[in-house]
Design a protein around this motif. Sequence first.
Motif, short mmCIF file in Angstrom:
data_model
loop_
_atom_site.label_atom_id
_atom_site.label_comp_id
_atom_site.label_asym_id
_atom_site.label_seq_id
_atom_site.Cartn_x
_atom_site.Cartn_y
_atom_site.Cartn_z
N ASP A 152 0.84 -1.19 0.00
CA ASP A 152 0.00 0.00 0.00
C ASP A 152 0.88 1.25 0.00
O ASP A 152 1.52 1.57 1.00
N PRO A 153 0.92 2.02 -1.09
CA PRO A 153 1.73 3.24 -1.13
C PRO A 153 1.32 4.29 -0.11
O PRO A 153 2.08 5.23 0.15
N ALA A 154 0.14 4.13 0.50
CA ALA A 154 -0.32 5.11 1.49
C ALA A 154 0.58 5.13 2.72
O ALA A 154 0.50 6.06 3.53
N ILE A 155 1.45 4.13 2.85
CA ILE A 155 2.37 4.13 3.98
C ILE A 155 3.27 5.36 3.92
O ILE A 155 3.75 5.85 4.96
N SER A 156 3.51 5.89 2.73
CA SER A 156 4.35 7.08 2.60
C SER A 156 3.71 8.28 3.29
O SER A 156 4.39 9.00 4.03
N SER A 157 2.43 8.52 3.04
CA SER A 157 1.77 9.66 3.68
C SER A 157 1.66 9.46 5.19
O SER A 157 1.73 10.43 5.95
N MET A 158 1.50 8.20 5.63
CA MET A 158 1.48 7.93 7.07
C MET A 158 2.82 8.28 7.71
O MET A 158 2.88 8.94 8.75
N MET A 159 3.91 7.84 7.07
CA MET A 159 5.24 8.16 7.57
C MET A 159 5.48 9.67 7.55
O MET A 159 6.05 10.24 8.49
N ARG A 160 5.05 10.32 6.49
CA ARG A 160 5.21 11.78 6.37
C ARG A 160 4.57 12.49 7.55
O ARG A 160 5.20 13.36 8.19
N ASP A 161 3.34 12.14 7.88
CA ASP A 161 2.64 12.83 8.95
C ASP A 161 3.28 12.56 10.31
O ASP A 161 3.33 13.45 11.17
N ILE A 162 3.78 11.35 10.52
CA ILE A 162 4.44 11.02 11.78
C ILE A 162 5.73 11.81 11.93
O ILE A 162 6.01 12.42 12.98
N VAL A 163 6.55 11.83 10.87
CA VAL A 163 7.83 12.51 10.93
C VAL A 163 7.66 14.01 11.09
O VAL A 163 8.27 14.64 11.97
N LEU A 164 6.81 14.61 10.24
CA LEU A 164 6.64 16.05 10.31
C LEU A 164 5.95 16.48 11.60
O LEU A 164 6.23 17.55 12.14
N GLY A 165 5.07 15.62 12.11
CA GLY A 165 4.43 15.93 13.38
C GLY A 165 5.41 16.02 14.53
O GLY A 165 5.21 16.78 15.48
N GLY A 166 6.50 15.25 14.45
CA GLY A 166 7.51 15.30 15.50
C GLY A 166 8.49 16.44 15.35
O GLY A 166 9.14 16.84 16.32
N LEU A 167 8.60 17.00 14.15
CA LEU A 167 9.58 18.06 13.90
C LEU A 167 8.99 19.45 13.95
O LEU A 167 9.67 20.41 14.31
N VAL A 168 7.73 19.57 13.56
CA VAL A 168 7.11 20.89 13.42
C VAL A 168 6.16 21.14 14.57
O VAL A 168 5.29 20.31 14.88
#
Length: 232
Positions: free
Chosen positions: A162-178
């Motif tokens: 499922d390519p949607a794993i990319s958007s899930m990872m994006r939101d987790i990573v950016l949520g921790g940085l921003v």
Amino acid sequence: MSTRSVIIDATAELLAQSPGGDISTRAVCEAAGVQQPVIYRLFGDKEGLLAATVDQVWDQYLGMKRAAEESADPLSDLRAGWDSHNAFALAQPNAYRLLFGSGSVAKAESANEAMRLLQSVLERLAAQGRLRVAPEIAARVVMAANTGVALALILRPALYPDPAISSMMRDIVLGGLVSATAPAPDAGESARIAAITLRTSRPTLPPALFTGREAGLLDEWLERIQSSSPSD
């Protein structure tokens, strides 16, 4: 079209068609209609040829990033950048794998420019007081996560269907940085974010505001605050 361009175009086409992402210089010569000494004269060796080819393929992608207009929200630009990176990786899997998944194209400049473009977006976030770590650190975190998930989708499609794993990872990573627009949850984090913001914005201050020694001390103090841990 120059001989160099003909060879690079032939290499790019062979890379795109290769199931395993590997090609021979003999196949390149046949496709380009040249002799092998021409490749070594123009590119030095196979690694140089692959580096030049990957740079050309990625220049198309980076060209879109260079031309992209900045929105009012750098976080939206950062999210869009993540998604376009992942989409291009899936569209050009062999060139992507060579650039980010092996050391065979260490001469390529594409990865360095991609990192510079990424850091410029993060510096905009830092200037707004929204970045929890220094822009250069955040850039390495985002790039590692973005390339990691893209390589996972390319190299292990059965494990990651499922390519949607990319958007899930994006939101987790950016949520921790921003940081959210609300105040930071504790004084220590507020101080770190303020230090990162001021350190990022300092080059825009009037040069006569500080002496060279004062500017050096200020930068040292701000770096110490932004690098402090919550327990310090």
